[in-house]
Design an enzyme around this catalytic site. Structure first.
Site, PDB file in Angstrom:
ATOM      1  N   LYS A  35     -20.894 -15.614   1.717  1.00  0.00           N
ATOM      2  CA  LYS A  35     -22.365 -15.163   1.838  1.00  0.00           C
ATOM      3  C   LYS A  35     -22.898 -14.658   0.418  1.00  0.00           C
ATOM      4  O   LYS A  35     -22.607 -13.518   0.163  1.00  0.00           O
ATOM      5  CB  LYS A  35     -22.446 -14.604   3.022  1.00  0.00           C
ATOM      6  CG  LYS A  35     -22.240 -15.615   4.323  1.00  0.00           C
ATOM      7  CD  LYS A  35     -21.891 -14.431   5.382  1.00  0.00           C
ATOM      8  CE  LYS A  35     -23.166 -13.645   6.009  1.00  0.00           C
ATOM      9  NZ  LYS A  35     -22.516 -12.674   6.950  1.00  0.00           N
TER      10      LYS A  35
ATOM     11  N   GLY B  96     -10.938  -8.287  -1.224  1.00  0.00           N
ATOM     12  CA  GLY B  96      -9.751  -8.571  -0.307  1.00  0.00           C
ATOM     13  C   GLY B  96      -9.393 -10.187  -0.670  1.00  0.00           C
ATOM     14  O   GLY B  96      -8.310 -10.246  -0.682  1.00  0.00           O
TER      15      GLY B  96
ATOM     16  N   ARG C 225       0.769  -1.190   0.013  1.00  0.00           N
ATOM     17  CA  ARG C 225       0.071   0.008  -0.043  1.00  0.00           C
ATOM     18  C   ARG C 225       1.046   1.415   0.161  1.00  0.00           C
ATOM     19  O   ARG C 225       0.530   2.391  -0.384  1.00  0.00           O
ATOM     20  CB  ARG C 225      -0.923   0.135   1.204  1.00  0.00           C
ATOM     21  CG  ARG C 225      -2.218  -0.850   0.838  1.00  0.00           C
ATOM     22  CD  ARG C 225      -3.062  -0.862   2.089  1.00  0.00           C
ATOM     23  NE  ARG C 225      -4.292  -1.577   1.799  1.00  0.00           N
ATOM     24  CZ  ARG C 225      -5.075  -2.214   2.697  1.00  0.00           C
ATOM     25  NH1 ARG C 225      -4.811  -2.206   3.970  1.00  0.00           N
ATOM     26  NH2 ARG C 225      -6.206  -2.913   2.168  1.00  0.00           N
TER      27      ARG C 225
ATOM     28  N   GLY D 207     -13.643  -3.372   0.009  1.00  0.00           N
ATOM     29  CA  GLY D 207     -15.064  -2.651   0.333  1.00  0.00           C
ATOM     30  C   GLY D 207     -15.247  -1.663  -0.603  1.00  0.00           C
ATOM     31  O   GLY D 207     -16.446  -1.612  -0.996  1.00  0.00           O
TER      32      GLY D 207
END
Ligand code: ADP
Ligand code: MG
Length: 399
Positions: free
Chosen positions: A200, A356, A37, A379
């Site tokens: 999910k 991710g 990052r 996200g």
């Protein structure tokens, strides 16, 4: 992209206030694990320095819960940044994020120098997007640059509020993320194929809904495929299922039909008698999952069918692993899909990875550099794929 970028600003003698995502993994002794990052922000920082600006950086690190946490200070990040950026005359670090001491440090800064402010989330006003904090931050620069795609879906003082007070433009990482993701989503070369997986279905319903009006094929894998299969009447044994989402799954299947989208579900699976890397395993058709067994990966017939569709695609977006790839016996399907994307890339397709865990799986497979774009924001990329506007992007100046 319809937003201004750092190329649209005359930087000579200006102070750039840059939101970066330096949320790197740190161990207990303050040693940085993976510095990807930090490296990802270097092109923007270099460009600003080369063009005569001084650079004031801000980032969050970890979850300090609105107070100073000594282990989450950004000092190790400043040190790593100086190693990675030898051309900066100096990389300084403040112990504060805003206020008189930060203003004094900034006033001292010369072109070619870099200053890293303290962890923005030490300030309780950051995550509530407090306008006072945004104003205090805005005093620390002449132009605001947002290069933190990974937090662009959060309206925080350092990502959204501050942009209301200064000219606000995108950095190169932000620009690359938006071009890759919006480019694939809104202007895809066809066939346009998306692969959606992960644990999910409830996490990804909005993504699937948004994609159904855009794609040619939608390949479903991972734990969420179980709920789709249940909606079609299969018995899934002890697999992860979401009974509350069966109706949604059924209606998504219908919507796909109506929209002429090739929605594909697994036809076979790797099943295990426990959720464990050393469980007994079997490869079976999806109509042969007995009680006591659970689906933990897609099977070889599914891999072959999905790979064939992926290899013909011109644009591919992938979000969510095909199985429990963290355990070797259930990583095969995910790895095979990663390989199919790599092959599609080699044939000239645009391949974009968001999420991710999907990014981790592609890295684990050693195929990152074969993809067109690997998103740095799990996200944020998910919300973008849902069709939601990202507040940190909306706040930037239009072209
Ligand atoms: P991403 O981070 O790429 O968006 P998710 O967070 O939605 O992906 O899902 C990743 C998780 O899904 C992984 O931890 C993986 O183990 C889990 N998963 C995938 N397939 C299954 C399965 N069949 N049963 C249970 N968990 C699964
Ligand atoms: Mg995840």
């Amino acid at each position: 992209m319809n937003k201004q970028t750092i190329r649209d600003i005359q930087w000579q003698g200006k102070r750039a206030l840059v939101r970066v995502d330096f949320n790197v993994p740190l161990d207990k002794t303050g040693v940085i694990g993976d510095d990807t990052r930090i490296r990802a922000a270097l092109p923007t920082i270099r460009y600003l320095l080369e063009n005569g600006a001084s650079v004031v950086l801000m980032s969050h690190l970890g979850r300090p819960k609105k107070k100073v946490v000594e282990e989450l200070r950004l000092r190790p990040v400043a040190e790593r940044l100086f190693e990675l950026l030898p051309e900066a005359t100096e990389v300084r670090k403040t112990e504060v994020t805003t206020g008189a001491a930060a203003e004094a440090a900034v006033a001292d800064l010369k072109p070619g120098q870099v200053l890293l402010l303290e962890n923005t989330r030490f300030d309780p006003r950051e995550e509530s997007n407090d306008p006072k904090m945004a104003q205090e931050l805005a005093k620390l620069g002449d132009v605001y640059v947002n290069d933190a795609f990974g937090t662009a879906h959060r309206a925080h003082a350092s990502t959204e509020g501050v942009a209301q007070h200064l000219p606000a433009v995108a950095g190169f990482l932000m620009e690359a993320e938006l071009n890759a993701l919006y480019g694939a989503l809104n202007d895809p070369q066809r066939p346009f194929v998306t692969i959606i997986g992960g644990a999910k279905i409830s996490d990804k319903i909005k993504v699937i809904e948004n994609l159904l009006s855009r794609v040619n094929a939608l390949l479903i894998g991972g734990g969420m495929a179980n709920t789709f299969l249940l909606a079609q009447g299969y018995n899934l044994g002890d697999s992860l299922i979401e009974p509350d989402s069966v109706d949604v799954a059924r209606s998504l299947i219908e919507k796909a039909k109506a929209a002429n989208v090739n929605l594909m579900l697994p036809t076979d699976a790797v099943i295990a008698d426990a959720f464990s890397a050393d469980a007994q395993t079997q490869t079976v058709a999806v109509d042969a999952v007995s009680a006591g067994w659970r689906v933990l990966d897609i099977g070889p017939a599914t891999v072959a069918a999905y790979s064939a569709v992926i290899k013909d695609a011109k644009t591919v977006i992938w979000n969510g692993p095909m199985g429990v790839f963290e355990m070797e016996p259930f990583a095969v399907g995910t790895r095979a899909v990663a390989q199919a994307l790599a092959d599609a890339s080699a044939q000239g397709a645009v391949t974009v990875i968001g999420g991710g865990d999907s990014v981790a799986a592609v890295e684990q497979a050693g195929l990152s550099d074969k993809m067109s774009h690997i998103s740095t924001g799990g996200g944020a990329s998910l919300e973008l794929l849902e069709g939601r506007e990202l507040p940190g992007v909306v706040a930037l100046n239009d072209k």
